[in-house]
Design a protein around this motif. Structure first.
Motif, short mmCIF file in Angstrom:
data_model
loop_
_atom_site.label_atom_id
_atom_site.label_comp_id
_atom_site.label_asym_id
_atom_site.label_seq_id
_atom_site.Cartn_x
_atom_site.Cartn_y
_atom_site.Cartn_z
N TRP A 44 0.81 -1.22 0.00
CA TRP A 44 0.00 0.00 0.00
C TRP A 44 0.85 1.28 0.00
O TRP A 44 0.33 2.37 0.22
CB TRP A 44 -0.98 0.02 1.17
CG TRP A 44 -0.45 -0.46 2.49
CD1 TRP A 44 -0.51 -1.71 3.01
CD2 TRP A 44 0.23 0.33 3.49
NE1 TRP A 44 0.08 -1.77 4.25
CE2 TRP A 44 0.54 -0.52 4.58
CE3 TRP A 44 0.60 1.67 3.58
CZ2 TRP A 44 1.20 -0.09 5.72
CZ3 TRP A 44 1.26 2.11 4.73
CH2 TRP A 44 1.55 1.24 5.78
N VAL A 46 4.22 1.83 1.47
CA VAL A 46 5.32 2.02 2.43
C VAL A 46 6.14 0.74 2.51
O VAL A 46 5.58 -0.37 2.57
CB VAL A 46 4.78 2.40 3.82
CG1 VAL A 46 5.89 2.30 4.88
CG2 VAL A 46 4.23 3.82 3.80
N ASP A 510 -2.00 3.62 -1.21
CA ASP A 510 -2.95 4.21 -0.26
C ASP A 510 -2.90 5.73 -0.35
O ASP A 510 -1.83 6.33 -0.47
CB ASP A 510 -2.56 3.74 1.15
CG ASP A 510 -3.32 4.47 2.23
OD1 ASP A 510 -4.57 4.47 2.17
OD2 ASP A 510 -2.67 5.05 3.12
N VAL A 513 -0.55 7.66 2.03
CA VAL A 513 0.87 7.65 1.68
C VAL A 513 1.15 8.62 0.55
O VAL A 513 2.16 9.34 0.56
CB VAL A 513 1.31 6.22 1.29
CG1 VAL A 513 2.78 6.20 0.90
CG2 VAL A 513 1.06 5.26 2.45
N PHE A 617 -1.72 0.27 10.98
CA PHE A 617 -1.39 1.69 10.93
C PHE A 617 -2.63 2.52 10.59
O PHE A 617 -3.34 2.22 9.62
CB PHE A 617 -0.30 1.97 9.90
CG PHE A 617 1.03 1.35 10.24
CD1 PHE A 617 1.86 1.93 11.18
CD2 PHE A 617 1.44 0.18 9.61
CE1 PHE A 617 3.08 1.37 11.49
CE2 PHE A 617 2.66 -0.39 9.92
CZ PHE A 617 3.49 0.21 10.88
N ARG A 622 0.08 6.48 8.49
CA ARG A 622 0.56 6.18 7.13
C ARG A 622 0.98 7.46 6.41
O ARG A 622 1.93 7.46 5.63
CB ARG A 622 -0.52 5.43 6.33
CG ARG A 622 -0.90 4.07 6.93
CD ARG A 622 -1.69 3.22 5.97
NE ARG A 622 -2.91 3.85 5.49
CZ ARG A 622 -4.08 3.87 6.11
NH1 ARG A 622 -4.19 3.31 7.32
NH2 ARG A 622 -5.14 4.44 5.57
#
Length: 689
Positions: A44, A46, A510, A513, A617, A622
């Motif tokens: 996603w 990270v 995501d 992010v 998270f 995030r």
């Protein structure tokens, strides 16, 4: 090939590609060579494997986010630093290699591709380059050796604007900061082959000066200059006098003090020690009647150095600067000499970059948009541009909300600030129109001549626009550049295609992010419009004071507090060296504003719905991981020294954490309390935007 005609208006980037950040952990395994595709970060966005969760986020945020990556990563031998920006630059370089090596030097249907192929192949022809050895340099030193007067040397300085060599004064044509619809002539201090004035004047850098003197003597000797060692002593002594006249980096950032328009006649009267007429004539600027002088009190002093210095020293200086400029294009002994000093000694880089990499850089410097057009067609999907447009729009709304709710700003200044924000131009991916390279002449088998003609082509392109209308569609970076910038005179933010990739941006990642990564970068560039210097231009790009005196005082007080935070950091192995809070102020304000704006925009994007939890998270967590991840970097001590002395960007490890130390939501997201080392009490947190 060094292009000397840089934009002199306020153009501020997110990063300097050679700028390192801080990490000193053992380096064990080299990163794999990049593929032709961007690497995705986790499922996603990270890289969870890069974290060190044994560290509390508030004790060492950078290590928490990037510690495991730091431990397992080695700086490549052909780099002085390594990190997220360099990974993308390597990727861009590989893609360009694939394009350029596929071009034909006999392509009659596409002249840009033909020229790019010829430039690249000329650089790769080592046998021909070795055979010529010093011949191209010898040819270009002949006019210097034959010079009988200082006026002839001033003419050589003017000619260097479109060729090899250097000048005591930098000249450029750019948007007039107070008449932004017109191109103006700018003049700034110059003359320093070692770089920043502090390198000459601060005793800490005596080893660098001593090694520089050796390098000057080495190149002069290789060029066949008589009594090279004695000449080098005089050259460095002369440059030290020039350094004493220079303004500091912090002083040179002040856009009010560096806007000093005078007539050319007035400049000659104010700085009579320099031979201005042959300088302007050789630069092709005889029609110029007005010039905007940056460091106006330094220029007469530098002109006096020219007047006081004997002809032979001036000749040796110009001979060295030509040799230094041209050495990467000459035989191995010259290229190695320059690499040993400028890359190995000054920046700690153990190994020269592969020749194909240097050939790619050479080619794109000469015909950047010519290859950039093909780069965009292959590597910039429409979905990236569409999603970026949404992100930028959300960040503009977020900053407008922040401006409206600022407790310290008066309604009068808020009105002007909102008008400026409304006037922002946003450029994403690539230019709306491409450069025309028809006038660029490229000849097979003439590497040095091609470099010289490319420099002349670029200089003529700029100088011929003097006094004409500004091209608002022009870009200051190519699409394949891993960077971004804000231009205060055009009031625009620009995001080239190459930076719109992981970890900065991934359409499949995501949202949190992406907002923490590219959102923070967008916010950084928007914030440059409201940093300590960008704020001085209005919504039309005009340099003028649109703030109330009280608001300006409040802003400056917060900026000073922010600068003090950065100046408090020290660096292992570099005693006595610190971040220059004033010189890096714009970038530091940009980072702080960028995080705050991007976080607000992320929250707004949720549309009132709660953020999902991914792998334990929260959304805010995030977001902050996305910000911290883009600043993962390793450095060599020598390169860090160079950055602290001459670069406006703070080291990456500091950029990853210091803005967050002023963001209340960071503390709440990670439950950071006063017992943790990077905690800042609420009353001491800097609040600007």
């Amino acid at each position: 090939m060094a292009l000397k005609h840089v934009l002199l208006a306020s153009t501020l980037s997110i990063v300097a590609l050679a700028a390192p950040a801080l990490s000193r952990k053992p380096q064990q395994t080299a990163p794999a060579a990049p593929s032709a595709e961007a690497t995705r970060y986790g499922s996603w966005g990270v890289d969870l494997s890069g974290m060190d969760r044994s560290v509390k986020p508030g004790d060492d945020w950078y290590r928490f986010v990037n510690g495991a990556w730091t431990d397992r990563t080695k700086i490549p031998d052909d780099r002085s630093s390594f990190g997220a920006f360099i990974v993308l630059r390597d990727l861009s370089e590989m893609r360009l290699r694939g394009l350029i090596e596929g071009y034909s030097p006999t392509d009659t249907a596409n002249p840009d591709r033909r020229k790019a192929a010829t430039l690249y192949r000329g650089y790769m022809d080592e046998a021909a380059i070795e055979k010529l050895d010093a011949q191209p340099l010898t040819q270009r030193l002949a006019p210097i050796q034959a010079a009988k007067t200082k006026a002839a040397l001033a003419a050589e300085m003017g000619a260097s604007m479109g060729g090899f060599g250097a000048s005591f004064f930098g000249v450029g044509v750019s948007d007039d900061a107070k008449q932004p619809d017109t191109y103006a002539l700018y003049l700034r201090q110059g003359g320093l082959g070692l770089g920043d004035r502090d390198l000459y004047l601060d005793p800490k850098f005596a080893p660098q000066v001593a090694r520089y003197r050796q390098y000057v003597a080495q190149l002069l000797g290789m060029a066949g200059w008589p009594d090279a060692a004695a000449a080098a002593d005089k050259v460095v002594a002369m440059e030290t006098r020039i350094a004493e006249a220079h303004w500091t980096r912090a002083q040179s950032r002040d856009r009010d003090k560096t806007y000093n328009p005078v007539t050319v006649a007035e400049l000659k009267a104010q700085a009579p020690g320099f031979a201005w007429d042959p300088f302007w004539q050789a630069a092709g600027l005889t029609k110029a009647s007005r010039v905007i002088v940056a460091q106006n009190s330094a220029v007469p002093k530098i002109a006096l150095v020219f007047a006081d210095t004997d002809l032979e020293t001036l000749k040796a200086w110009q001979a060295f600067r030509i040799a230094d400029d041209i050495s990467p294009l000459l035989s191995k002994r010259f290229a190695d000499a320059q690499f040993d000093f400028r890359s190995r000694f000054l920046n700690g880089q153990p190994k020269e970059r592969d020749r194909w990499k240097r050939a790619v850089s050479f080619t794109e410097r000469a015909i950047g948009e010519g290859v950039g057009r093909d780069y965009v067609a292959l590597y910039f999907p429409p979905e990236s541009k569409a999603k970026m447009d949404v992100l930028v729009g959300n960040l503009r709304v977020a900053l407008a909300g922040r401006i409206k709710n600022l407790a310290w700003m008066s309604p009068a200044t808020k009105e002007q600030a909102l008008a400026k924000l409304q006037g922002f131009t946003v450029k994403v991916g690539y230019p709306s129109k491409w450069r025309d390279y028809t006038a660029l002449e490229v000849r097979p088998g003439d590497l040095v001549g091609n470099a010289e003609r490319a420099s002349k082509f670029e200089w003529d392109y700029r100088r011929n626009r003097l006094g004409g209308p500004v091209d608002k569609a022009e870009w200051g970076m190519t699409p394949q550049t891993v960077n971004a910038y804000y231009n205060s005179v055009k009031n625009e933010i620009v995001f080239p295609a190459a930076i719109l990739q992981p970890p900065f941006f991934d359409p499949k990642a995501d949202d949190a992010v992406n907002y923490g990564g590219i959102g923070g970068v967008i916010g950084h560039e928007i914030s440059h419009g409201f940093d300590d210097q960008g704020r001085k231009s209005d919504g039309n790009g005009v340099l003028r004071d649109w703030w109330t005196a009280e608001d300006a005082t409040k802003f400056e007080a917060q900026a000073v507090r922010l600068g003090a935070q950065y100046e408090a950091y020290s660096f292992e192995g570099l005693p006595g060296l610190h971040i220059n809070g004033r010189a890096s102020m714009g970038e530091n304000i940009g980072d702080l504003g960028g995080v705050m704006i991007a976080l607000d925009a992320y929250h707004a994007s949720l549309g009132g719905k709660p953020a999902p939890v991914l792998d334990g998270f929260t959304g805010d967590q995030r977001f902050f991981l996305g910000w911290g991840q883009v600043w993962r970097t390793l450095f060599r001590n020598e390169a860090l020294r160079q950055q602290l002395v001459s670069d406006p960007h703070s080291p990456g490890q500091i950029r990853a954490v210091n803005p967050l130390r002023n963001v209340d939501a960071w503390y709440a997201a990670w439950k950071i309390d006063p017992s943790q080392k990077q905690y800042v009490a609420p009353a001491d947190r800097v609040r600007i935007w």
